[in-house]
Design an enzyme around this catalytic site. Structure first.
Site, PDB file in Angstrom:
ATOM      1  N   GLY A   1      -8.676   7.272   1.254  1.00 58.58           N
ATOM      2  CA  GLY A   1      -7.904   8.553   1.456  1.00 58.58           C
ATOM      3  C   GLY A   1      -6.510   8.259   1.924  1.00 58.58           C
ATOM      4  O   GLY A   1      -5.955   8.896   2.814  1.00 58.58           O
TER       5      GLY A   1
ATOM      6  N   THR B   1      -7.076   4.836 -10.197  1.00 63.81           N
ATOM      7  CA  THR B   1      -8.470   4.686 -10.295  1.00 63.81           C
ATOM      8  C   THR B   1      -8.934   5.854 -11.064  1.00 63.81           C
ATOM      9  O   THR B   1      -8.086   6.817 -11.344  1.00 63.81           O
ATOM     10  CB  THR B   1      -9.245   4.984  -8.911  1.00 63.81           C
ATOM     11  OG1 THR B   1      -8.338   5.944  -8.040  1.00 63.81           O
ATOM     12  CG2 THR B   1      -8.818   3.529  -7.955  1.00 63.81           C
TER      13      THR B   1
ATOM     14  N   GLY C   1      -9.333  -3.114 -13.813  1.00 67.62           N
ATOM     15  CA  GLY C   1     -10.362  -4.140 -14.415  1.00 67.62           C
ATOM     16  C   GLY C   1     -10.203  -5.413 -14.654  1.00 67.62           C
ATOM     17  O   GLY C   1     -11.154  -6.034 -15.178  1.00 67.62           O
TER      18      GLY C   1
ATOM     19  N   LYS D   1       3.564   5.303 -11.273  1.00 71.05           N
ATOM     20  CA  LYS D   1       2.114   4.919 -11.563  1.00 71.05           C
ATOM     21  C   LYS D   1       1.388   5.976 -11.969  1.00 71.05           C
ATOM     22  O   LYS D   1       1.418   7.280 -11.144  1.00 71.05           O
ATOM     23  CB  LYS D   1       1.709   4.258 -10.160  1.00 71.05           C
ATOM     24  CG  LYS D   1       0.408   3.864 -10.464  1.00 71.05           C
ATOM     25  CD  LYS D   1      -0.056   3.066  -9.241  1.00 71.05           C
ATOM     26  CE  LYS D   1      -1.812   2.631  -9.436  1.00 71.05           C
ATOM     27  NZ  LYS D   1      -2.162   1.754  -8.379  1.00 71.05           N
TER      28      LYS D   1
ATOM     29  N   LYS E   1       0.875  -1.088  -0.003  1.00 70.77           N
ATOM     30  CA  LYS E   1      -0.060   0.100   0.057  1.00 70.77           C
ATOM     31  C   LYS E   1       0.817   1.262  -0.038  1.00 70.77           C
ATOM     32  O   LYS E   1       1.930   1.198   0.464  1.00 70.77           O
ATOM     33  CB  LYS E   1      -0.742  -0.014   1.158  1.00 70.77           C
ATOM     34  CG  LYS E   1      -1.771   1.113   1.392  1.00 70.77           C
ATOM     35  CD  LYS E   1      -2.987   1.018   2.097  1.00 70.77           C
ATOM     36  CE  LYS E   1      -3.851   2.251   1.808  1.00 70.77           C
ATOM     37  NZ  LYS E   1      -4.296   2.640   0.508  1.00 70.77           N
ATOM     38  N   SER E   2       0.468   2.349  -0.652  1.00 72.75           N
ATOM     39  CA  SER E   2       1.332   3.676  -0.632  1.00 72.75           C
ATOM     40  C   SER E   2       1.683   4.044   0.604  1.00 72.75           C
ATOM     41  O   SER E   2       0.867   4.399   1.546  1.00 72.75           O
ATOM     42  CB  SER E   2       0.676   4.525  -1.484  1.00 72.75           C
ATOM     43  OG  SER E   2       0.222   4.274  -2.674  1.00 72.75           O
TER      44      SER E   2
ATOM     45  N   CYS F   1      -1.776  10.908  -6.805  1.00 72.67           N
ATOM     46  CA  CYS F   1      -2.572  11.170  -5.542  1.00 72.67           C
ATOM     47  C   CYS F   1      -2.864  12.780  -5.550  1.00 72.67           C
ATOM     48  O   CYS F   1      -2.220  13.526  -5.873  1.00 72.67           O
ATOM     49  CB  CYS F   1      -2.234  10.508  -4.355  1.00 72.67           C
ATOM     50  SG  CYS F   1      -0.717  11.306  -3.664  1.00 72.67           S
TER      51      CYS F   1
HETATM   52  C1  LIG Z   1      -9.745   0.223  -2.018  1.00 69.14           C
HETATM   53  C2  LIG Z   1      -8.426   0.767  -2.870  1.00 69.14           C
HETATM   54  C3  LIG Z   1      -7.383   1.210  -2.344  1.00 69.14           C
HETATM   55  C4  LIG Z   1      -6.320   1.685  -3.131  1.00 69.14           C
HETATM   56  N1  LIG Z   1      -5.112   2.287  -2.796  1.00 69.14           N
HETATM   57  C5  LIG Z   1      -4.072   2.517  -3.504  1.00 69.14           C
HETATM   58  C6  LIG Z   1      -2.949   3.119  -2.906  1.00 69.14           C
HETATM   59  O1  LIG Z   1      -2.536   3.200  -1.826  1.00 69.14           O
HETATM   60  N2  LIG Z   1      -1.921   3.375  -3.929  1.00 69.14           N
HETATM   61  C7  LIG Z   1      -2.149   3.349  -5.028  1.00 69.14           C
HETATM   62  O2  LIG Z   1      -1.145   3.663  -6.059  1.00 69.14           O
HETATM   63  N3  LIG Z   1      -3.345   2.953  -5.828  1.00 69.14           N
HETATM   64  C8  LIG Z   1      -4.212   2.518  -4.795  1.00 69.14           C
HETATM   65  N4  LIG Z   1      -5.395   2.149  -5.275  1.00 69.14           N
HETATM   66  C9  LIG Z   1      -5.587   1.750  -6.736  1.00 69.14           C
HETATM   67  C10 LIG Z   1      -5.219   0.286  -7.185  1.00 69.14           C
HETATM   68  O3  LIG Z   1      -4.002   0.024  -6.955  1.00 69.14           O
HETATM   69  C11 LIG Z   1      -5.370   0.219  -8.919  1.00 69.14           C
HETATM   70  O4  LIG Z   1      -4.831   1.124  -9.467  1.00 69.14           O
HETATM   71  C12 LIG Z   1      -7.059   0.285  -9.318  1.00 69.14           C
HETATM   72  O5  LIG Z   1      -7.786  -0.152  -8.354  1.00 69.14           O
HETATM   73  C13 LIG Z   1      -7.221  -0.031 -10.490  1.00 69.14           C
HETATM   74  O6  LIG Z   1      -6.821  -1.456 -10.544  1.00 69.14           O
HETATM   75  P1  LIG Z   1      -8.289  -2.646 -10.535  1.00 69.14           P
HETATM   76  O7  LIG Z   1      -9.469  -2.345 -11.373  1.00 69.14           O
HETATM   77  O8  LIG Z   1      -7.890  -3.882 -10.591  1.00 69.14           O
HETATM   78  O9  LIG Z   1      -8.713  -2.553  -9.123  1.00 69.14           O
HETATM   79  C14 LIG Z   1      -6.439   1.465  -4.657  1.00 69.14           C
HETATM   80  C15 LIG Z   1      -7.741   0.983  -4.939  1.00 69.14           C
HETATM   81  C16 LIG Z   1      -8.740   0.562  -4.142  1.00 69.14           C
HETATM   82  C17 LIG Z   1      -9.889  -0.080  -4.633  1.00 69.14           C
END
Ligand SMILES: Cc1cc2nc3c(=O)[nH]c(=O)nc-3n(C[C@H](O)[C@H](O)[C@H](O)COP(=O)(O)O)c2cc1C
Length: 299
Positions: A69, A188, A240, A160, A42-43, A125
């Site tokens: 957040g 996201t 996705g 990223k 996690k970041s 972010c």
């Molecule tokens: C609950 C949640 C927490 C996330 N926390 C981070 C994070 O801390 N750092 C980061 O770079 N991306 C974070 N993301 C983004 C994911 O790493 C990823 O880029 C995004 O969800 C798209 O991939 P997916 O469609 O497979 O979920 C988070 C996503 C979700 C759903």
């Protein structure tokens, strides 16, 4: 099917996305055991942050919306996690974020000394010094932060990116020019909002959040496609991916590795093994290999 990523051998092309399962060494180890080639932490940020109030994550069925957040204990308060990861037998990406170039640099320098296999900078972010503007939407800011971090770390750097950039290929190119070793796309998509029509209020406590899961896959595939045309460094394609066929599509767009986040919720912690098996079955049925199909959609 084993592969190499920036000189590190991986058992397959599957990557756990950042933020999905936290930073506990035990959980990350379990993910690797369950078929994931490379796990992302996690970041990690400059200061302790509580994150937003609940509810922070909503499952919409076709995707998720979250506003967690970036909760983080702060980079100076993670000794237990680093100790657990110090004796690991699997490769790890440490993800970091900051609110200024100096904060990115400080966190990166410290984290690099903990010897992760890679450092990913989350430049997607909105918590930045530029009045909420995210680093990853400007080629100049992206270049500045990548160059600053690259100068203080001694492991490969992954940038990223956000799909919110008006021209994500241009951002990827400026990251490559500044010394990035790889690109991860995408974070996201959003912000989005869900309103509960009975209470007539937004469902997320923070009101707005980032979208992930199947609903964003076409955006993620397009971003990887555009980046592949613009850079020579490898891409982690993310957004996705839920099935082996999704992974094949992402590789055809140009991804070297394929990330999974939301699908851990949809298909369980062994989603990595399931997607790998489905992808291998597709490759066998089509008498082809990952190398042959990588970037095939561009030909
Ligand atoms: C609950 C949640 C927490 C996330 N926390 C981070 C994070 O801390 N750092 C980061 O770079 N991306 C974070 N993301 C983004 C994911 O790493 C990823 O880029 C995004 O969800 C798209 O991939 P997916 O469609 O497979 O979920 C988070 C996503 C979700 C759903």
């Amino acid at each position: 099917m084993t592969t190499q990523f920036l000189g590190t051998p991986l058992k397959n092309i599957m990557v756990l996305a950042s933020g999905i399962l936290g930073n506990s060494g035990d959980i990350l180890k379990r993910v690797h055991k369950n078929g994931c080639g490379l796990v992302t932490m996690k970041s990690i940020g400059p200061e302790p942050r509580d994150g937003h109030k609940n509810p922070t994550v909503i499952d919409l069925g076709h995707g998720m919306i979250n506003a967690v957040g970036l909760p983080s204990p702060g980079y100076l308060d993670m000794e237990a996690e680093w100790e657990a990861l110090g004796s690991r037998d699997f490769p790890v990406i440490a993800s970091i974020y900051g609110g200024s170039v100096k904060e990115y640099r400080d966190v990166a320098r410290y984290v690099s000394a903990k010897k992760p296999d890679f450092i990913e900078i989350n430049i997607s972010c909105p918590n930045s010094e530029k009045h909420g503007m995210i680093f990853g939407v400007s080629p100049q800011s992206s270049h500045e932060v990548v160059a600053a971090v690259k100068a203080v770390i001694d492991v490969p750097l992954i940038a990223k990116l956000t799909p919110q950039a008006p021209d994500i290929a241009q951002i990827a190119r400026s990251c490559e020019d500044a010394g990035a070793d790889a690109i991860c796309a995408v974070n996201t998509v959003g912000p989005g909002m869900v309103i509960d029509i009975e209470s007539q209020k937004p469902v997320l406590a923070f009101k707005k959040g980032g979208m992930s899961g199947p609903v964003i896959k076409p955006i993620a595939v397009r971003c990887v496609y555009d980046i592949f045309e613009a850079v020579g460094i490898p891409i982690i394609g993310l957004g996705g991916i839920t099935t082996g066929e999704d992974a094949v599509e992402m590789v055809m767009a140009g991804a070297h590795l394929v990330g999974i986040g939301s699908a851990v919720k949809y298909r369980g912690i062994d989603v990595f093994a399931k997607v790998t098996a489905e992808m291998d079955a597709w490759l066998d049925a089509h008498d082809t290999t990952l190398e042959e199909i990588r970037g095939a959609a561009h030909e």
